[in-house]
Design a protein around this motif. Sequence first.
Motif, mmCIF file in Angstrom:
data_model
loop_
_atom_site.group_PDB
_atom_site.id
_atom_site.type_symbol
_atom_site.label_atom_id
_atom_site.label_comp_id
_atom_site.label_asym_id
_atom_site.label_seq_id
_atom_site.Cartn_x
_atom_site.Cartn_y
_atom_site.Cartn_z
ATOM 1 N N ASP A 347 0.844 -1.201 0.000
ATOM 2 C CA ASP A 347 0.000 0.000 0.000
ATOM 3 C C ASP A 347 0.878 1.249 0.000
ATOM 4 N N ASN A 348 1.837 1.241 -0.947
ATOM 5 C CA ASN A 348 2.774 2.359 -1.091
ATOM 6 C C ASN A 348 3.496 2.692 0.214
ATOM 7 N N GLY A 349 3.919 1.642 0.894
ATOM 8 C CA GLY A 349 4.742 1.822 2.077
ATOM 9 C C GLY A 349 4.002 1.863 3.387
ATOM 10 N N ARG A 350 2.694 1.723 3.375
ATOM 11 C CA ARG A 350 1.942 1.776 4.629
ATOM 12 C C ARG A 350 1.826 0.411 5.302
ATOM 13 N N ILE A 351 2.185 -0.645 4.591
ATOM 14 C CA ILE A 351 2.194 -1.991 5.168
ATOM 15 C C ILE A 351 3.628 -2.495 5.156
ATOM 16 N N GLY A 352 4.115 -2.922 6.307
ATOM 17 C CA GLY A 352 5.488 -3.384 6.400
ATOM 18 C C GLY A 352 5.639 -4.514 7.398
ATOM 19 N N ILE A 353 6.824 -4.635 7.948
ATOM 20 C CA ILE A 353 7.154 -5.772 8.808
ATOM 21 C C ILE A 353 6.277 -5.827 10.057
ATOM 22 N N THR A 354 5.952 -4.685 10.637
ATOM 23 C CA THR A 354 5.134 -4.683 11.856
ATOM 24 C C THR A 354 3.731 -5.199 11.567
ATOM 25 N N GLN A 355 3.136 -4.743 10.455
ATOM 26 C CA GLN A 355 1.794 -5.208 10.096
ATOM 27 C C GLN A 355 1.811 -6.700 9.751
ATOM 28 N N TRP A 356 2.889 -7.139 9.103
ATOM 29 C CA TRP A 356 3.009 -8.563 8.749
ATOM 30 C C TRP A 356 3.135 -9.435 9.998
ATOM 31 N N ILE A 357 3.880 -8.972 10.987
ATOM 32 C CA ILE A 357 4.007 -9.726 12.234
ATOM 33 C C ILE A 357 2.651 -9.844 12.923
ATOM 34 N N ALA A 358 1.877 -8.767 12.891
ATOM 35 C CA ALA A 358 0.550 -8.802 13.509
ATOM 36 C C ALA A 358 -0.394 -9.726 12.757
ATOM 37 N N ASP A 359 -0.247 -9.786 11.423
ATOM 38 C CA ASP A 359 -1.144 -10.594 10.601
ATOM 39 C C ASP A 359 -0.374 -11.041 9.368
ATOM 40 N N ASN A 360 0.105 -12.274 9.382
ATOM 41 C CA ASN A 360 0.948 -12.724 8.277
ATOM 42 C C ASN A 360 0.167 -13.025 7.000
ATOM 43 N N THR A 361 -1.142 -12.746 6.998
ATOM 44 C CA THR A 361 -1.933 -12.862 5.766
ATOM 45 C C THR A 361 -2.133 -11.509 5.093
ATOM 46 N N VAL A 362 -1.485 -10.465 5.601
ATOM 47 C CA VAL A 362 -1.757 -9.108 5.118
ATOM 48 C C VAL A 362 -1.424 -8.963 3.636
ATOM 49 N N PHE A 363 -0.338 -9.585 3.171
ATOM 50 C CA PHE A 363 0.009 -9.478 1.761
ATOM 51 C C PHE A 363 -0.933 -10.320 0.896
ATOM 52 N N ALA A 364 -1.340 -11.484 1.405
ATOM 53 C CA ALA A 364 -2.297 -12.315 0.670
ATOM 54 C C ALA A 364 -3.627 -11.587 0.509
ATOM 55 N N THR A 365 -4.032 -10.870 1.539
ATOM 56 C CA THR A 365 -5.274 -10.095 1.464
ATOM 57 C C THR A 365 -5.176 -9.007 0.410
ATOM 58 N N ARG A 366 -4.051 -8.299 0.385
ATOM 59 C CA ARG A 366 -3.854 -7.264 -0.625
ATOM 60 C C ARG A 366 -3.831 -7.868 -2.032
ATOM 61 N N ALA A 367 -3.241 -9.069 -2.162
ATOM 62 C CA ALA A 367 -3.170 -9.712 -3.476
ATOM 63 C C ALA A 367 -4.557 -10.010 -4.022
ATOM 64 N N ARG A 368 -5.480 -10.418 -3.166
ATOM 65 C CA ARG A 368 -6.849 -10.716 -3.606
ATOM 66 C C ARG A 368 -7.591 -9.464 -4.045
ATOM 67 N N GLN A 369 -7.144 -8.306 -3.557
ATOM 68 C CA GLN A 369 -7.807 -7.055 -3.914
ATOM 69 C C GLN A 369 -7.269 -6.439 -5.213
ATOM 70 N N TRP A 370 -6.202 -7.025 -5.745
ATOM 71 C CA TRP A 370 -5.582 -6.511 -6.979
ATOM 72 C C TRP A 370 -6.486 -6.714 -8.173
ATOM 73 N N GLN A 371 -6.613 -5.683 -8.990
ATOM 74 C CA GLN A 371 -7.361 -5.771 -10.236
ATOM 75 C C GLN A 371 -6.400 -5.498 -11.393
ATOM 76 N N PRO A 372 -6.287 -6.436 -12.336
ATOM 77 C CA PRO A 372 -5.373 -6.198 -13.468
ATOM 78 C C PRO A 372 -5.776 -4.931 -14.225
ATOM 79 N N PRO A 373 -4.795 -4.172 -14.710
ATOM 80 C CA PRO A 373 -5.114 -2.955 -15.483
ATOM 81 C C PRO A 373 -5.960 -3.297 -16.711
ATOM 82 N N GLY A 374 -6.891 -2.417 -17.011
ATOM 83 C CA GLY A 374 -7.726 -2.621 -18.194
ATOM 84 C C GLY A 374 -8.894 -3.514 -17.948
#
Length: 374
Positions: A347-374
């Motif tokens: 999230d442009n630097g707003r999610i990092g190691i501290t957020q990952w330690i709190a919830d190690n699914t944080v990147f997987a959650t962001r990945a599901r929210q990704w929409q391919p361009p176009g």
Amino acid sequence: MTWGRADQPAPPRARPRRWLAAIAVLASFALCGLTSCTGEAPVSEERQSDSPVAETLVRYGFYAYFEPVSALADSQNDQHGERDASDSGQQPSNRGGHIGYEADLLSAIEAMDGFGLRFVRSPITEWPGIWLMAASDSFDMTGGGITALDSRTRDADGATVIAFTEPHIEFRQSLLVRSADAERIRSHGDLLATDRVGVLASTTGEARLLQLLDITHDGRLAPGTRVHTPAGVVLVADDGRHSITASGASADLADRTRLEPADPNLPDVVYLGELAGEQELLDSLSRGDVDAIARGTIGNAAAAFDSDGEFAVTALDQAVEHGGFAIDAANAELRSAINTAVAWLTDNGRIGITQWIADNTVFATRARQWQPPG
């Protein structure tokens, strides 16, 4: 570049409860801030996946000994992607036993719909020069908690062969000491001549320690410094010929085992980690062979919480380092793709190691929210 369809990430694995306590410490050390990310050679060989669109395979080498950022799972660890995915009926990610913050970040990139990158992961057990391996015939990209430095982009001939991605993590240096010594060693200046400080060669932990203790100036060793090597003791003269930096050292110091500062009031520096990486340093601290370990605060904080009170983190450095992935300088396409993915997942630097330690699914959650361009 061909963009293919990636699999959904494996279900989250259980993380020990000790990480919950680590969150407060890491947050107080301000380790969660990142900078935002941005980025014509082929990335790597392509293959046809089960989907009708080709995926791009990226040969990725990761440092095997830097928990919790990047590590190779041992027999005691859950093998993560392989086992978790098969249990859920999903296709497993080729994690190669790779665990940690960077492992989850890369798995999330694989899971971004339509992004089409898949990482073939291989552990690297030797740290010095790991960043340059991204320009070799073996890898397209390397990582493992690498601080991005301009000096690390050049080979021995001075040619620029590596480019770093935009940062995805921040580091600060610190000391890990036995808890009984925490009050005595509050800063680097508290280290005594009778102390011994363990380091891993060619790391920012080593380089920053030598700088803070005035053993080096702009990387050049102070005259009178004695460096022990298998070939004998090198006595540093005043010609400025001998240097130690985070990118390497003078050729005759490459296999150094001990450094005696010219100033008799300063501690000896002991070089460990060739056989077992960070664990060798921790074992030496526990035995009393060294009195402190100079390295990044993320690793030191994890080791302190792992130690059941045996170790403590002190001497937090104010200087901030930024870590990224190393990529062949000619491979602008891969670098741009990784920058785009990391910018989204953090999230442009707003999610990092501290957020990952709190919830190690944080990147997987962001990945599901990704929409391919176009």
